[in-house]
Write an enzyme that holds these catalytic residues in place. Structure first.
Site, PDB file in Angstrom:
ATOM      1  N   HIS A  37     -18.551   5.293 -18.304  1.00  0.00           N
ATOM      2  CA  HIS A  37     -19.172   4.984 -17.020  1.00  0.00           C
ATOM      3  C   HIS A  37     -18.282   3.970 -16.343  1.00  0.00           C
ATOM      4  CE1 HIS A  37     -22.171   3.740 -14.090  1.00  0.00           C
ATOM      5  NE2 HIS A  37     -21.895   2.507 -14.414  1.00  0.00           N
ATOM      6  N   CYS A 107     -20.411   9.076 -11.755  1.00  0.00           N
ATOM      7  CA  CYS A 107     -19.994   7.727 -11.409  1.00  0.00           C
ATOM      8  C   CYS A 107     -18.489   7.640 -11.272  1.00  0.00           C
ATOM      9  CB  CYS A 107     -20.474   6.752 -12.475  1.00  0.00           C
ATOM     10  SG  CYS A 107     -19.996   7.213 -14.132  1.00  0.00           S
TER      11      CYS A 107
END
Lengths: 167, 457
Positions: A37, A107
């Protein structure tokens, strides 16, 4: 004209292997890399994209804690005001919450887009290439419908650009 | 002086100098650049010596905005009006980002009916300080009705840009006190039109058709706004909503939303959680005194045939556990008449019981356990036992197809051998906050565990 201020832009990388990806990736991918992430930190705020849309928080302020690695993307002249306007418009168009897809619009996609806007540079390719690597395995393709439904939204941020705040 | 030809191309790849040869034909110093704005991009051909200012003028025509709203960003640098592309090193196929700033004034008024992001100080405060509301001149108050109409107009094209709340609250308050504004506000027709035409409202209505009913009826709308102002009530409603959502999860067919929907019911539930836990512990010791699990093991040997379903044994308040708790728990909760149930379960191989859902069996224990406990408390539920047994049977069938039972079997064994540990776990896990967390994480738990089940099987 005053000299332009340069604001540093950093990429925070969180290794999610500690959780979900660790179970999946050795079996599926055959690599120990796991999922990542990422978020962009600029103007002393961290911005990231999840299933709840674009969110922001103090750097390292999500439940994931401090990042596993920090990549220096460069520096930008873009002021915070302009940046927030840009984010708002992104949040209305390209990066709405419902547009989130674990593989193709996640993301890292957002971080890449924002990094390019801010500095003209992309984020390291080993991060953005992970989804396509997974999808290229037959196993990844078979499990695609299941994995498509996984949504990641690190808690601890507040959303950007919406008048009725969502968590 | 410098002529520039613009082409529109929706999905052109950035960085792809497709028009290279065409450039040469038109002008040796023309560059093809891609102007990218949020969600949109267009190709433009510019001469190398064009001033950025002139380039902006070109863009004005395309984006229907004003000069001071345009911000061009290239490689993280803001392009100033007196720059030229060659100065900045803009080459063929490079991407220039365009940000269209909002007209600050329009945003603030349009959002006076919506919640302001005042609870996010770190961002918006900095913004408000940076931009004192230029458009709001207090002297221009008499112009307000005209401005209002004007604001509504440009909303349509501008609406995608942003929703900043920029002007100072004092200015807004001042504006609202203006009688002409008040006249406008009290004009129902206008307000209804205003609200319904606002894009956010339309989005909301798309997502939630009931909202249109709400908005049309001014009475309901007024009440809703009153309600919205009362934060406490909102919180209560949210709390009530949440447990009922979570409780629906563990597939229990019983409708037990009765208490949750009553105001204040949630607190009562919380209290009774603690009560139940205490009683559970006590009953464990009372009934069996000693190792209840050895009792189970003993019964395992005698395996009696499964009793006919709804044996409506009267249970203690701490009755019926969910299907997914360990069978070792069940005897603790139930009168000895229902031990036969557990015996039945164990004959089918109690190692299979928890298989389906939770190889990480324990985390799931609390949420479903809790559910059942609450149910008991308020429904005098003898029924739950039968339902849990039905679920058990269902699960057993499912689990027969999967072999991950080995993992859970071992876990159950060890649990049975250490009853105290089991009790502690149950107590610990049934703390409401934890159970909330487990409930929320449960779906994410499930997905990987299902995968791993498949893989092992």
């Amino acid at each position: 004209m005053e000299p332009p201020n340069l604001y540093p832009v950093k990429l925070y990388v969180y290794d999610l292997s500690k959780g979900l990806a660790r179970r999946l990736s050795p079996i599926m991918l055959g690599e120990g890399e796991g999922a990542r992430h990422t978020s962009i930190v600029v103007h002393k705020d961290e911005f990231f994209f999840g299933s709840g849309g674009i969110s922001s928080c103090p750097p390292g302020g999500t439940l994931l804690g401090p990042p596993d690695s920090v990549v220096d993307v460069g520096s930008t002249e873009v002021t915070e005001e302009i940046f927030l306007e840009y984010l708002s418009s992104l949040g209305e168009s390209l990066f709405r919450g419902e547009a989130y897809n674990l593989f193709e619009h996640n993301c890292n996609t957002f971080s890449n887009e924002v990094a390019q806007f801010l500095t003209g540079r992309k984020i390291p390719s080993y991060i953005t290439d992970l989804p396509s690597e997974v999808l290229s395995t037959p196993f990844g393709q078979a499990l695609r419908p299941l994995l498509d439904s996984i949504q990641i939204q690190p808690p601890g941020g507040s959303s950007v650009g919406r008048p009725n705040g969502q968590s | 002086m410098s002529h520039a030809i613009s082409q529109t191309s929706r999905m052109s790849q950035s960085g792809c100098p497709s028009g290279l040869s065409a450039d040469k034909n038109i002008s040796s110093s023309a560059t093809q650049v891609i102007v990218k704005t949020a969600g949109n991009q267009k190709d433009f051909m510019v001469a190398d010596d064009i001033l950025v200012r002139q380039f902006k003028e070109m863009l004005l025509a395309h984006f229907q905005c004003q000069m001071d709203q345009l911000v061009l960003v290239f490689m993280g640098r803001l392009l100033k009006d007196h720059d030229t592309p060659s100065q900045r090193g803009i080459m063929d196929g490079h991407t220039i980002y365009l940000v269209i700033k909002s007209k600050h004034g329009s945003r603030s008024l349009a959002h006076s009916f919506q919640d302001l992001p005042t609870n996010d100080p770190c961002h918006w405060d900095r913004n408000t300080e940076g931009n004192s509301s230029g458009v709001h001149q207090p002297t221009g108050m008499n112009q307000a009705p005209v401005e209002l109409a004007h604001f509504v107009g440009p909303d349509a094209p501008k609406v995608h840009t942003q929703n900043l709340e920029v002007s100072h609250p004092e200015h807004k308050a001042q504006m609202l006190e203006n009688p002409s504004i008040q006249r406008l506000l009290s004009n129902m027709e206008f307000m209804r039109q205003f609200i319904s035409e606002h894009l956010d409202t339309q989005q909301l209505m798309q997502q939630n058709p009931e909202v249109s009913h709400l908005l049309d009826n001014s009475e309901i709308l007024w009440q809703t706004l009153e309600l919205a102002r009362n934060l406490a009530m909102i919180q209560e409603i949210m709390q009530i909503q949440q447990p009922s959502q979570n409780l629906e999860y563990p597939l229990n067919p019983q409708p037990y939303l009765g208490l949750e929907t009553m105001p204040g019911g949630n607190n009562a539930l919380g209290q009774n959680c603690a009560d139940i836990n205490d009683q559970m512990l006590n009953s464990m010791q009372d009934h069996f005194g000693g190792n209840p699990f050895t009792a189970l093991l003993a019964r395992q040997v005698q395996s009696s045939p499964p009793p006919s379903p709804p044996s409506q044994e009267r249970q203690d308040h701490s009755g019926g556990l969910s299907s997914n708790t360990s069978p070792s728990d069940t005897p603790n909760k139930v009168n000895h008449t229902s031990k036969a149930n557990t015996a039945m379960i164990s004959t089918k191989g109690q190692s299979h019981v928890c298989a389906t859902r939770q190889p990480a069996g324990i985390p799931a224990l609390p949420s479903i356990e809790l559910t059942q406990q609450l149910q008991e408390e308020y429904k005098d539920a003898t029924v739950s036992l039968s339902s849990s047994r039905q679920i058990l049977e269902g699960d057993l069938q499912l689990s027969d197809e999967q072999t991950s039972s080995q993992i859970t079997g071992g876990m159950m064994q060890s649990l049975m051998n250490t009853p105290y540990l089991a009790a502690q776990i149950m107590l610990f896990m049934s703390m409401p906050q934890l159970s909330e967390q487990w409930r929320q994480q449960l779906p994410t738990f499930l997905q990987p565990t299902q995968i791993s089940d498949l893989l092992i099987a």
